[in-house]
Design an enzyme around this catalytic site. Structure first.
Site, PDB file in Angstrom:
ATOM      1  N   HIS A 118       0.811  -1.225   0.000  1.00 21.37           N
ATOM      2  CA  HIS A 118       0.000   0.000   0.000  1.00 21.37           C
ATOM      3  C   HIS A 118       0.843   1.273   0.000  1.00 21.37           C
ATOM      4  O   HIS A 118       1.910   1.339   0.598  1.00 21.37           O
ATOM      5  CB  HIS A 118      -0.934   0.004   1.210  1.00 21.37           C
ATOM      6  CG  HIS A 118      -0.205  -0.074   2.522  1.00 21.37           C
ATOM      7  ND1 HIS A 118       0.224   1.027   3.209  1.00 21.37           N
ATOM      8  CD2 HIS A 118       0.181  -1.151   3.255  1.00 21.37           C
ATOM      9  CE1 HIS A 118       0.828   0.656   4.317  1.00 21.37           C
ATOM     10  NE2 HIS A 118       0.824  -0.668   4.368  1.00 21.37           N
ATOM     11  N   ASP A 119       0.348   2.274  -0.706  1.00 21.64           N
ATOM     12  CA  ASP A 119       0.903   3.631  -0.693  1.00 21.64           C
ATOM     13  C   ASP A 119       2.301   3.728  -1.289  1.00 21.64           C
ATOM     14  O   ASP A 119       3.003   4.723  -1.072  1.00 21.64           O
ATOM     15  CB  ASP A 119       0.907   4.212   0.731  1.00 21.64           C
ATOM     16  CG  ASP A 119      -0.479   4.257   1.338  1.00 21.64           C
ATOM     17  OD1 ASP A 119      -1.308   5.037   0.840  1.00 21.64           O
ATOM     18  OD2 ASP A 119      -0.746   3.492   2.296  1.00 21.64           O
ATOM     19  N   GLY A 136       5.148  -1.181   2.541  1.00 23.11           N
ATOM     20  CA  GLY A 136       4.333   0.002   2.343  1.00 23.11           C
ATOM     21  C   GLY A 136       5.126   1.298   2.338  1.00 23.11           C
ATOM     22  O   GLY A 136       6.197   1.405   2.942  1.00 23.11           O
TER      23      GLY A 136
END
Length: 259
Positions: A118-119, A136
């Site tokens: 994520h991100d 992440g």
């Protein structure tokens, strides 16, 4: 071009000339650009925005919810640029409340079994080899190459035109234009071959090497090395890219040369 053995949510926006092979699942709130091919047994969850002329191989999972206990079901995205190839069993998680989006640029190659958490923000023309695991909030700048089976710690930044050796544990930032190898991960020289292939002149490569002599070969701490670089070397976009990268590093940069 779209197999009747796949399930495509009626709200998904599918561009012209898209080919979708059997047994693939495409959920709602998905956009797929024209000319993209999606192999069999691919799952594309809500929030995916896939560009034109991409190739997504069997078993890939795009835009699954993040493996982050803080995630509360917020609406977030995965954005993938044009002409990017995603090989077998790659997994790309969508963003969280932090950045809202996980981004993969254009003209990238993500080889089999890569995980992008994520991100993360992955630039253009990036190559990530087999089984690399990216935690992440990682940033990978344009033209970086990451060797197979490497693991990248969360919040690490990998600079442009850098090359990381296979099997590396990347705990610190990797500055632009460098080669990184050994354990712990250390400076292994300037990525001269890669830079030549991308049109950098011999003079520019030599200048980059001069910058890294101050940083990694002169036994100076980073603050003093940056001061010496700005005093002794002419300002160029390459010099300033390196200086700004080092100064803005939050995790610190990899070690200098180790015998």
């Amino acid at each position: 071009m779209i197999s009747n053995l796949s399930h495509i949510n009626e709200s998904a926006a599918i561009g012209e000339g898209v080919q979708i092979d059997p047994f693939t699942m495409i959920h709602e709130d998905v956009v797929i650009g024209e000319g993209t091919w999606i192999g069999s047994n691919v799952t594309i969850f809500p929030g995916a925005r896939i560009g034109k002329n991409c190739k997504i191989f069997p078993g890939a999972v795009i835009s699954a919810i993040p493996q982050d206990l803080k995630f509360q079901g917020e609406e977030t995205l995965v954005e993938i640029g044009d002409n990017t190839t995603i090989r077998e069993c790659v997994t790309i998680s969508r963003g969280t409340i932090d950045k809202k989006t996980t981004k993969i640029g254009s003209n990238c190659l993500l080889m089999a079994y890569v995980h992008i958490a994520h991100d993360c923000i992955v630039g253009n023309n990036v190559i990530i080899a087999n089984s690399v695991q990216v935690a992440g909030h990682v940033i990978v700048d344009d033209w970086a190459i990451i060797g197979g089976s490497s693991a990248i710690h969360q919040f690490v930044k990998v600079g442009m035109h850098s090359m990381i050796s296979g099997g590396s544990l990347v705990r610190k930032d990797v500055p632009p234009f460098t080669k990184a190898a050994r354990e712990p991960l250390s400076y292994a020289g300037v990525n001269s071959l890669g830079l030549r292939r991308r049109g950098f002149s011999s003079e520019t490569i030599s200048h980059i090497q001069d910058v890294y002599r101050f940083l990694f070969l002169n036994s100076l701490n980073n603050s003093r090395a940056l001061e010496e670089i700005e005093v002794n070397l002419p300002a160029t976009k390459e010099r300033d890219e390196i200086v700004n990268f080092i100064r803005s590093s939050e995790r610190g940069v990899m070690k200098g040369y180790i015998n």
